[in-house]
Write a protein that holds these residues in place. Structure first.
Motif, mmCIF file in Angstrom:
data_model
loop_
_atom_site.group_PDB
_atom_site.id
_atom_site.type_symbol
_atom_site.label_atom_id
_atom_site.label_comp_id
_atom_site.label_asym_id
_atom_site.label_seq_id
_atom_site.Cartn_x
_atom_site.Cartn_y
_atom_site.Cartn_z
ATOM 1 N N UNK A 127 38.669 31.612 92.974
ATOM 2 C CA UNK A 127 37.520 31.408 93.868
ATOM 3 C C UNK A 127 36.984 32.730 94.400
ATOM 4 N N UNK A 128 37.871 33.737 94.529
ATOM 5 C CA UNK A 128 37.474 35.035 95.102
ATOM 6 C C UNK A 128 37.227 36.093 94.021
ATOM 7 N N UNK A 129 37.180 35.655 92.779
ATOM 8 C CA UNK A 129 37.135 36.622 91.663
ATOM 9 C C UNK A 129 36.007 37.648 91.838
ATOM 10 N N UNK A 130 34.777 37.169 92.029
ATOM 11 C CA UNK A 130 33.625 38.075 92.132
ATOM 12 C C UNK A 130 33.727 38.947 93.381
ATOM 13 N N UNK A 131 34.172 38.350 94.477
ATOM 14 C CA UNK A 131 34.306 39.100 95.733
ATOM 15 C C UNK A 131 35.337 40.206 95.583
ATOM 16 N N UNK A 132 36.440 39.885 94.945
ATOM 17 C CA UNK A 132 37.544 40.855 94.768
ATOM 18 C C UNK A 132 37.085 42.029 93.890
ATOM 19 N N UNK A 133 36.393 41.693 92.792
ATOM 20 C CA UNK A 133 35.916 42.759 91.872
ATOM 21 C C UNK A 133 34.952 43.674 92.600
ATOM 22 N N UNK A 134 33.993 43.066 93.333
ATOM 23 C CA UNK A 134 32.977 43.868 94.043
ATOM 24 C C UNK A 134 33.630 44.798 95.047
ATOM 25 N N UNK A 135 34.558 44.281 95.857
ATOM 26 C CA UNK A 135 35.181 45.105 96.899
ATOM 27 C C UNK A 135 36.042 46.211 96.292
ATOM 28 N N UNK A 136 36.743 45.878 95.193
ATOM 29 C CA UNK A 136 37.608 46.889 94.571
ATOM 30 C C UNK A 136 36.784 47.978 93.882
ATOM 31 N N UNK A 137 35.632 47.595 93.320
ATOM 32 C CA UNK A 137 34.745 48.596 92.697
ATOM 33 C C UNK A 137 34.301 49.621 93.739
ATOM 34 N N UNK A 138 33.983 49.127 94.938
ATOM 35 C CA UNK A 138 33.550 50.051 96.005
ATOM 36 C C UNK A 138 34.735 50.879 96.492
ATOM 37 N N UNK A 139 35.882 50.179 96.739
ATOM 38 C CA UNK A 139 37.071 50.861 97.288
ATOM 39 C C UNK A 139 37.563 51.948 96.335
ATOM 40 N N UNK A 140 37.640 51.639 95.034
ATOM 41 C CA UNK A 140 38.190 52.596 94.059
ATOM 42 C C UNK A 140 37.082 53.289 93.259
ATOM 43 N N UNK A 141 35.915 53.449 93.871
ATOM 44 C CA UNK A 141 34.778 54.066 93.144
ATOM 45 C C UNK A 141 35.095 55.498 92.722
ATOM 46 N N UNK A 142 36.028 56.153 93.443
ATOM 47 C CA UNK A 142 36.382 57.535 93.087
ATOM 48 C C UNK A 142 37.744 57.614 92.412
ATOM 49 N N UNK A 143 38.225 56.507 91.928
ATOM 50 C CA UNK A 143 39.501 56.518 91.228
ATOM 51 C C UNK A 143 40.576 55.771 92.009
ATOM 52 N N UNK A 144 41.726 55.505 91.334
ATOM 53 C CA UNK A 144 42.786 54.724 91.993
ATOM 54 C C UNK A 144 43.415 55.488 93.155
ATOM 55 N N UNK A 145 44.034 54.756 94.084
ATOM 56 C CA UNK A 145 44.655 55.326 95.284
ATOM 57 C C UNK A 145 46.139 55.569 95.052
ATOM 58 N N UNK A 146 46.626 56.623 95.690
ATOM 59 C CA UNK A 146 48.085 56.788 95.760
ATOM 60 C C UNK A 146 48.606 55.869 96.878
ATOM 61 N N UNK A 147 49.944 55.776 96.997
ATOM 62 C CA UNK A 147 50.516 54.924 98.042
ATOM 63 C C UNK A 147 50.116 55.448 99.426
ATOM 64 N N UNK A 148 50.068 56.774 99.572
ATOM 65 C CA UNK A 148 49.682 57.359 100.854
ATOM 66 C C UNK A 148 48.264 56.945 101.219
ATOM 67 N N UNK A 149 47.381 56.991 100.212
ATOM 68 C CA UNK A 149 45.984 56.585 100.464
ATOM 69 C C UNK A 149 45.893 55.098 100.809
ATOM 70 N N UNK A 150 46.717 54.289 100.127
ATOM 71 C CA UNK A 150 46.707 52.844 100.423
ATOM 72 C C UNK A 150 47.148 52.599 101.867
ATOM 73 N N UNK A 151 48.203 53.337 102.292
ATOM 74 C CA UNK A 151 48.699 53.149 103.668
ATOM 75 C C UNK A 151 47.638 53.617 104.657
#
Length: 1726
Positions: A1571-1595
């Motif tokens: 149900x959240x597929x499109x919402x999840x993709x959109x938010x993750x595209x914005x969040x990781x627009x500059x590449x994946x996060x390290x654990x420190x960045x996630x925290x």
């Protein structure tokens, strides 16, 4: 005519011969002829055919009566002065005549009662009334009446009410007539039987007959002999039980009058035990009537009088003396004598003690009126003796210490036990310790062992009583603990005494249950060795221990070995299992031939299985608690059988409104969730051990099995034990049902049941062997106990499914065949020695019965055709004729047959939802064949029982019968009812047994022929009973059963689409018939109808959770209320006109209670009729004289149930409506001063005016009643104009909307506008408000706006012409608010009208309000306060619609800036809606769903407006909004689409919005769900627009979101994602941990832990507390162990203070910022 009959006819005519010698000859011939077989056969046939032209028994009886008259006349006219021998011969002659009559009646009725009842009664009454007939005739006739009429059921049912009353009057006159010649015992027996008949076959004797009993009791005081008094008092008890329901006050007054005399009789006849038994019962009954359920004061439902109080004290003293005398007689009597006193005397004493014991009174001086003789009592100059009596617990303690003799002690131990058991509250806290000390001292005194069980029973009750008390002081508690520890150790030592194991284990269990002592190791040893064997009491005690305590691993203490060395290799849990299953030794699995006790006797249902399964679990206590908390099914619910009078006591408490069942139902309506076993884990080795033990046990049974020798009960017990264990494992989730079916245990259970089935096959050919019958019956009982038809999910239901799968097709078919064989077997279980088995032509009679059409139920034809051979004669154990359903009529085979039928029905019903090995349809067909017209003979008691069992057990609640089977089941109903329609007991039983069928009638397709046929058959019978009710041919017990049927019909068909009674060609829907019982002549019938009236307002198909049920349409509810109110009032008005008649005081009081109960039930169940019902109450206080204290008692309970703080708040919420309706009555009697303000808890009219003038004055002003306004002002000593100013906003609401309304052609509105104009002009006048009116208008504008908004009422159809948003959220059944109320378009028009009238001519009212910006805050706060103050879902919803309306207006004008308040408005609205969404109910009703949808809709509007016009305004709230909405998508399917659309708008549609982009990036991730597929993709595209996060960045990303204290649930998804990140990046985590150790103050891990702990702290007592705490716990678990001392330093920092330090150096500015931050947070809190 046959020759034999011709001879008889000639003989009969010769009986009238003038010569005495001829007559004597003919009498001898007559005797011979009436026993001649051929003559008898002809007479029987003619009597049965009811053809008057042939000679029959009645015709012969008429000849006989003429003969008797002739002989009597001769004797009467004979010379009076004759010798003694002549007198003797005349008496002998009279005896011969009398005995001839009796002989004739015996001959005529030998095979069946064939003489007409009225003929016999007329003869007897005429003879008894005629004093010239002498004592001999009278005595013989009375014997005939008692033995040949009143003991025959057919006659019993044919006697009319008039005849019963005449019999009663005649025989009571005889009893009261002081004559030595009368056999008063015989007369008393007849009075006893007649009273029983009258009270069971009619609506009972009239209250005027109380005088007769009163006189009889007074005469008993004068006479030395008590002849017949026992029967008279037994008759009085029957009469009072019947009468008390309708005439409680009169019955109490009679008690007050006659009981002192009975106390005197008791003292005079101490040795007459049977008389004492009856007197005890009468006293007990009077106590129940005066003090229902032990009520002590009038406010709680008791009936009190000074006289009664005196009687209680006298009775108390008498009983004390009696008990002491019993003790004395026991001490000095020779031989063995029971030391206990009879239970009925003990119960009476306990009831009396409960009433007379008072903490304030230790002793009292009383008048001993009962010791005064009759002569003295009449001489008023003789003073009554006065004595001092001791009262209270001191008396009991004294008697327990006074003597060491068991005969003195035991009665007082019994009394103490009964008193504490029945009335735990009667034992004051201060008395527990001294009483316990006395009992403890008695306990070890084993010299006289007989007393010990009584001491133990008393201790059990004290333990249970103490366990229920929560207010014992701690100092007292510690003393009690010391005592209980001593008692505990003595009890443990006493376990070895086998005779007292029940009491000892009972006491241990009670102590454990009350948590009075810690369970020690010595206790557990009881269940591991040979000190005792498993028994019911020991197993129940073990259950309590496992539920309340943790089982230690072992019972070893230090170096000490286990008590039994053989068990040293086992854990305690396994030792207990071995003890239960009787495995004492390691090597005895094969050799031990003795069977475990658990297979040899019955134990409470599933108790062993629950214990065994819980012992294999790691958390034994938790599993046991899971089992104990499982919903219990009705079939296995154990409870003490209610005393026979209990129902009437409850009725008394309902009549005084101390018991209101319909208000408590909702508490039981918690949503049932199947408790899954998450968290339960099993000790695999213990489970394997248990399986091994059980398999070994079953193997032993199978190996030693022999079809002739083995007891089938043991096989079934073992089989049920195996499936019981499997079922309990399934309930805890350890095994699945599929695994259980494949298990070895299940296969063994199957084998055991197959062996048990062989004993049934053997029985088929030996159905008369008594020993086999008993065994088989026990086996069937065991099988029935394994089945469960309940709808609740519990272990019993799972076990039932397993057990059904064990039943083979052969077994079921064998049982069905045995049933058929036993049903067709003819036997005579009840033989009075007077019944010949002659051919009665019953076939002919049966055909006649079968030919009756259903409408013949109405025809009052004589039921002479009914063969009733078994009814003749008299059973000495019964009074009157025995009920055909009495168990005495059934042989052991019959009882077995009925048990087998019940078992088959339960199997067939349960099998519809579960897979089974037999064909249920075949078994059902065989069962229905038993009631085929060719087999079923409803005149036989057994067949009647058979039919009743099938009626009750075959239709299932959850899985109904196929409709064609329902038709077959109902086919005999009409003829059975027709046959027994005069037998009220049978009719009542039939109606109570048809209830399960009703639900079947509303299932499936309503249009099929079978359905219509079944409904028609059933409704014909119900219609017939209703018709008989109207003709007064049904007693109250039948009418109660009929009301229950109608109630069930309304539940099945709430709209009465098919539930229509056709009577005499007219149709009567059941919903119209039902209210008519509110005016019934019997109080119990009326009260049942009144409390069940909700069936006319709610669709009950959802169950019985009254406040959650679907309401019926408005018009049906309105009609129902009008009908019910009229009927209840009609009943009251019928008796009110005779209020001065003392006999009608009860009736008037009862009818008022019915009216009040009916209105209260409507008030509770129907929101749409709530205001009407409340007004009806107010009106009834004045019109019908309802007692205000009773009305208040009801309203207090209703308001408490509705969640109001008090009665005043509840009444105030409806006061506007009540006052308006009161004034609308336009009657001089209905002025404001006559309003029943006492219902609002005001004592006088001044207080009422002072508190409520703001409600009252606007109603008076709009009516131009300014004089009354002045009157109110004078009474409360205020200036009347200042009162007008106070009420100004409320007054304008009654005026302005009519000015603004633009409707055309509405004459009512035009009239109201005219009236409003007139009132407004008067207000503007110089005499009233004058020119200050404009200033008042401006200064009160926010208040005026609030009042106008609060008048909103939008119905679902009000938008037909003027569609509005509010209409979308309105329902057909939303109740109207207090008047005046208007649709939204009128309110908007009124706002426009106000802005047009303003001198500056602003475009909108909002522009005027914006000149004073805090106006918006005031209005929004006022609306929110209204929503917060109410628990009424409809009012809350209406306030939300008001909020929606006003906020929508604000949003349209937000571009203007709202006077600078736009940001406040946005934030306030967002958080208000979020808080409301978070407080959503777990289950949506129609109205709460609409409220929820409205909030989501408004939140969407706010978000769109903010995005469109307010740029960055939504940025800081987005996280909270999204976090709140996410959980709703899965939780609330009804609004899923609406919520998803809003989320998509915020995240997907606005992903490129410059103001929201960064905020969307910081959002917690969306769930990984389709149900959240499109919402999840959109938010993750914005969040990781500059590449994946390290654990420190996630925290850091997680910590970047500022937590909002009041809404920790919004971080749930972030916490879940954080846990995943921590789990997946353990390597990075190690680096972060090292960095944190090097620099703990600024380490990221420490910050994270602080943040998590802060979140968990915030979550406590907030929505989603458990989910957030679990998520935080999971994250901390992934982080691992932390040095909490470092965190403690970090935790002290306050973020707001830190921020202030960063921004300002000046202290004052820092403080100001901190205050503002806290204020800001406060404004968005709930």
């Amino acid at each position: 005519m046959s020759l034999a009959l011709n001879d008889l006819l000639i003989c009969c005519r010769q009986l009238e011969h003038d010569r005495a010698t001829e007559r004597r000859k003919e009498v001898e011939k007559f005797k011979r002829l009436i026993r001649d077989p051929e003559t008898v056969q002809h007479l029987d046939r003619h009597s049965d055919s009811k053809q008057g032209k042939y000679l029959n028994w009645d015709a012969v009886f008429r000849f006989l009566q003429k003969y008797i008259q002739k002989e009597t006349e001769c004797l009467r006219t004979a010379k009076p002065n004759v010798s003694a021998s002549t007198q003797t011969s005349r008496q002998k002659k009279m005896q011969e005549i009398s005995s001839l009559v009796r002989y004739f009646i015996k001959c005529a009725n030998k095979r069946a009662p064939r003489l007409k009842c009225h003929e016999l009664l007329n003869y007897i009454m005429d003879t008894v009334k005629d004093s010239s007939n002498g004592v001999i005739y009278g005595a013989d006739c009375s014997n005939i009446l008692l033995k040949d009429i009143l003991s025959v059921r057919k006659y019993w049912c044919e006697i009319s009410q008039q005849q019963w009353l005449e019999l009663f009057s005649v025989y009571f006159r005889l009893y009261l007539k002081p004559s030595q010649e009368i056999n008063r015992v015989l007369v008393a027996r007849i009075i006893h039987a007649v009273t029983k008949g009258c009270c069971s076959q009619t609506d009972g004797l009239n209250s005027k007959f109380l005088d007769s009993f009163s006189k009889a009791v007074q005469y008993a005081r004068q006479e030395k002999s008590s002849a017949g008094l026992g029967h008279i008092l037994a008759a009085l008890i029957i009469f009072l039980k019947s009468l008390a329901v309708n005439f409680r006050i009169q019955v109490c007054e009679l008690g007050d009058e006659i009981l002192p005399t009975l106390l005197y009789v008791w003292t005079q006849h101490r040795s007459n035990d049977s008389l004492k038994e009856v007197i005890i019962e009468l006293f007990q009954l009077q106590i129940y009537i005066h003090h229902p359920k032990g009520a002590k004061i009038q406010e709680k439902g008791a009936y009190e009088s000074i006289k009664w109080r005196s009687i209680l004290y006298n009775l108390y003293e008498l009983l004390v003396n009696e008990i002491n005398q019993i003790g004395s007689r026991g001490k000095y009597s020779s031989g063995s004598r029971n030391i206990a006193v009879k239970e009925n005397l003990i119960e009476l004493m306990a009831d009396v003690c409960h009433q007379v014991f008072n903490e304030d009174t230790r002793s009292l001086e009383i008048s001993q009126s009962y010791t005064t003789s009759q002569r003295e009592s009449r001489d008023y100059s003789t003073p009554c003796k006065r004595r001092k009596i001791e009262l209270g617990w001191e008396v009991i303690k004294d008697y327990l210490q006074k003597s060491q003799n068991d005969f003195d002690l035991v009665p007082w131990l019994q009394i103490t036990t009964q008193l504490i058991s029945k009335y735990p509250a009667s034992l004051p806290n201060c008395e527990i310790s001294p009483l316990l000390m006395i009992l403890y001292q008695l306990l070890p005194q084993q010299r006289h062992g007989e007393r010990t069980p009584y001491v133990l029973r008393c201790l059990i009750e004290v333990a249970l009583c103490q366990g229920k008390k929560s207010n014992i002081e701690s100092s007292q508690k510690s003393d009690l603990v010391k005592l209980w520890i001593k008692i505990w150790s003595i009890t443990l030592r006493g376990i070895s005494t086998e005779q007292m194991q029940t009491e000892n284990f009972g006491l241990l269990g009670a102590i454990i249950e009350g948590n009075l002592v810690e369970v020690d190791r010595e206790f557990w040893k009881l269940f591991t060795g040979s000190a005792c064997k498993p028994s019911g009491p020991s197993v129940c005690c073990l259950t309590l221990a496992l539920t309340n305590s943790v089982v230690p691993e072992t019972v070893k203490k230090g170096t000490e070995q286990n008590i039994y060395d053989v068990n040293r290799s086992f854990t305690l849990k396994e030792s207990i299992m071995r003890w239960l299953l009787f495995y004492q030794l390691e090597d005895d699995l094969e050799d031990n031939t003795e069977l475990p006790p658990i297979l040899q006797s019955n134990f409470p249902h599933l108790i062993l299985e629950k214990i065994l399964v819980s012992l294999t679990m790691k958390n034994c206590k938790a599993v046991m608690n899971l089992f104990q908390s499982a919903p219990e099914c009705e079939q296995h619910r154990k409870g003490k059988e209610e005393p026979s009078f209990s129902e009437v006591e409850q009725l008394f408490l309902q009549t005084t409104f101390d018991k209101m069942d319909f208000l408590t139902i909702v508490e039981e309506c918690a949503v049932e969730k199947y408790q899954s076993s998450i968290g339960f884990s099993v000790h695999q080795n213990l489970k394997e051990s248990l399986d091994r033990y059980l398999l070994g046990l079953s193997e032993r049974l199978l190996n030693s099995y022999s079809s002739e020798i083995t007891n089938s009960e043991i096989l079934v017990r073992c089989s049920s034990l195996l499936v019981g264990v499997l079922g309990c494992y399934c309930y805890t989730g350890i095994v699945s049902e599929e695994e259980a079916h494949k298990s070895e245990l299940f296969q063994k259970a199957k084998s055991l049941m197959q062996c048990a089935g062989e004993s049934i096959s053997l029985f088929k050919n030996k159905t008369s062997e008594e020993s086999r019958i008993c065994t088989l019956r026990n086996m069937i009982h065991l099988c029935i106990s394994c089945l469960c038809n309940c709808t609740k999910q519990n272990p019993s239901k799972i076990v039932s499914v397993f057990f059904l799968r064990l039943l083979t097709s052969k077994l079921m078919n064998d049982i069905a065949e045995i049933c058929k064989s036993l049903a067709s077997f003819i036997r005579k279980p009840l033989d009075h020695g007077e019944v010949d088995s002659m051919n009665d032509d019953t076939d002919e009679n049966l055909k006649e019965v079968e030919d009756l059409s259903s409408m013949d139920l109405f025809k009052d034809y004589p039921v002479d055709s009914v063969s009733d051979a078994s009814d003749s004669g008299e059973s000495q154990s019964t009074v009157g004729a025995m009920n055909p359903l009495a168990e005495e009529y059934l042989s052991k085979q019959d009882l077995l047959l009925l048990d087998m039928l019940k078992f088959l029905c339960m199997c067939v019903t349960s099998s519809q939802a579960n897979p089974v090995s037999f064909r249920a349809a075949d078994i059902r067909r065989k069962l229905l064949m038993l009631i085929d017209s060719s087999i079923l003979d409803p005149t036989k008691s057994l067949h009647l029982h058979m039919y009743l069992v099938l009626l009750k057990e075959l239709p299932g609640k959850e899985h109904p019968l196929p409709m064609e089977d329902v038709v077959e089941l109902l086919k005999p109903l009409s003829s059975v009812c027709s046959l027994h329609r005069r037998d009220q007991d049978v009719c009542k039983t039939i109606l109570n047994h048809v209830l399960p069928i009703v639900t079947n009638l509303s299932q499936g397709n309503m249009d099929t022929e079978h359905t219509r046929d079944a409904q028609g058959q059933f409704l014909t019978v119900i219609g017939a009973f209703w018709h008989l009710t109207k003709e007064k041919k049904c007693t109250f017990s039948v009418r109660i059963a009929l009301v229950k049927c109608l109630k069930t019909l309304l539940e099945a068909d709430p709209y009465s689409k098919w539930a229509i009674l056709n009577v005499m060609g007219k149709d009567f829907p059941v919903n119209e018939v039902f209210p008519q019982f509110l005016a019934d002549e019997h109080h119990q019938v009326r009260m049942l109808a009144a409390e069940s009236i909700n069936r006319l307002f709610q669709d009950m198909k959802g169950g019985d959770c009254s406040r959650l049920l679907k309401a019926l349409p408005y018009n049906l509810q309105q009609t129902a209320f009008e009908n019910a109110y009229l009927k209840a009032q009609e009943g009251l008005r019928e008796v009110s006109h005779s209020a001065e008649n003392a006999e009608l005081l009860d009736e008037i009081y009862n009818r008022k209670s019915v009216l009040l109960m009916m209105i209260a039930a409507v008030l509770y169940c129907s929101p749409i009729c709530e205001k009407q019902a409340l007004f009806a109450l107010c009106k009834s206080v004045k019109e019908n004289g309802l007692e205000p204290h009773l009305v208040k008692k009801v309203l207090e309970k209703v308001s408490e149930t509705f969640g109001y703080r008090n009665l005043e708040d509840f009444m105030a919420s409806h006061l506007d409506y009540l006052v308006l309706e009161w004034l609308n009555l336009q009657d001089t009697e209905y002025s404001l001063s006559s309003f029943p303000f006492i219902l609002l808890n005001y004592t006088n009219v001044e207080d009422f005016y002072r508190s409520c003038y703001k409600v009252l004055i606007p109603h008076l002003v709009i009516r131009s009643c300014f004089d009354e306004v002045k009157s109110i002002a004078n009474q409360i000593q205020e200036d009347w104009k200042s009162l007008l100013i106070d009420c100004f906003p409320k007054i304008l609401v009654n005026i302005l909307p009519y000015f603004a309304y633009e409707g055309v052609g509405d004459s009512r509105m035009a009239q109201q506008r005219e009236n409003a104009t007139k009132v407004y002009d008067m207000l503007k006048g110089e005499n009233l408000l004058g020119k200050q009116i404009d200033h008042l208008f401006i200064s009160n504008l926010p208040e005026i706006v609030v009042e106008l908004l609060m008048s909103l009422h939008e119905t679902a159809d009000s938008g037909a012409s003027q569609s509005t948003d509010a209409c979308d959220f309105s329902g057909d059944l939303d109740p109207a608010p207090n008047p005046p109320y208007f649709p939204s378009h009128v309110i908007k028009a009124t706002f426009a009208y106000i802005s047009n009238c303003h001198k500056t001519k602003f475009k909108s009212i909002l522009e005027i309000l914006s000149k004073n910006p805090d106006s918006y805050q005031k209005i929004l706060l006022a609306i929110c306060e209204q929503a917060a103050e109410t628990n009424n879902v409809y009012k809350k919803h209406r306030v939300l619609k008001i909020y929606h309306l006003f906020v929508s207006l604000l949003l349209k004008d937000i571009k203007s800036g709202l006077g600078g308040a736009w940001a406040f408005v946005l934030r306030d609205v967002i958080y208000t809606l979020i808080h409301y969404i978070n407080k959503r109910p777990s289950n949506f009703m129609d109205v709460s769903l609409r409220s929820f949808s409205l909030c989501c809709d408004l939140l969407g509007q706010v978000c769109q407006t903010a995005v469109t016009y307010c740029k960055d305004a939504l940025e800081k709230h987005l996280h909270v909004i999204v976090g709140t909405l996410i959980p709703l998508v899965n939780d609330q399917v009804e609004v899923q689409e609406q919520v998803l659309n809003l989320l998509k708008y915020l995240v997907i549609d606005n992903k490129d919005n410059e103001n929201l982009y960064l905020t969307i990036k910081l959002l917690d991730p969306f769930p990984d769900h389709v149900l959240f597929k499109d919402l999840r993709i959109t938010q993750q595209n914005i969040k990781y627009s500059r590449g994946p996060f390290s654990l420190l960045e996630e925290i850091n990303h997680f910590l970047a979101v500022s937590d909002y204290d009041a809404l920790p649930l919004t971080r749930l998804e972030g916490l879940k994602d954080l846990r995943r990140q921590l789990e997946q990046h353990k390597d990075q985590m190690m680096d972060l941990m090292r960095a944190s150790q090097d620099n703990p103050q600024d380490g990221i891990v420490v910050k994270l832990v602080v943040s998590l702990l802060q979140l968990s702290k915030m979550a406590v007592n907030h929505t989603g507390e458990r989910e957030v705490l679990e998520a935080v716990g999971s994250c901390l678990g992934e982080v691992g162990p932390i040095d909490f001392s470092t965190i403690a330093i970090q935790h002290s920092k306050d973020t707001s203070y830190t921020k202030a330090l960063e921004l300002f150096e000046d202290k004052e500015l820092q403080w100001t910022l901190v205050v503002l931050i806290y204020l800001n947070n406060t404004l968005v809190e709930e």
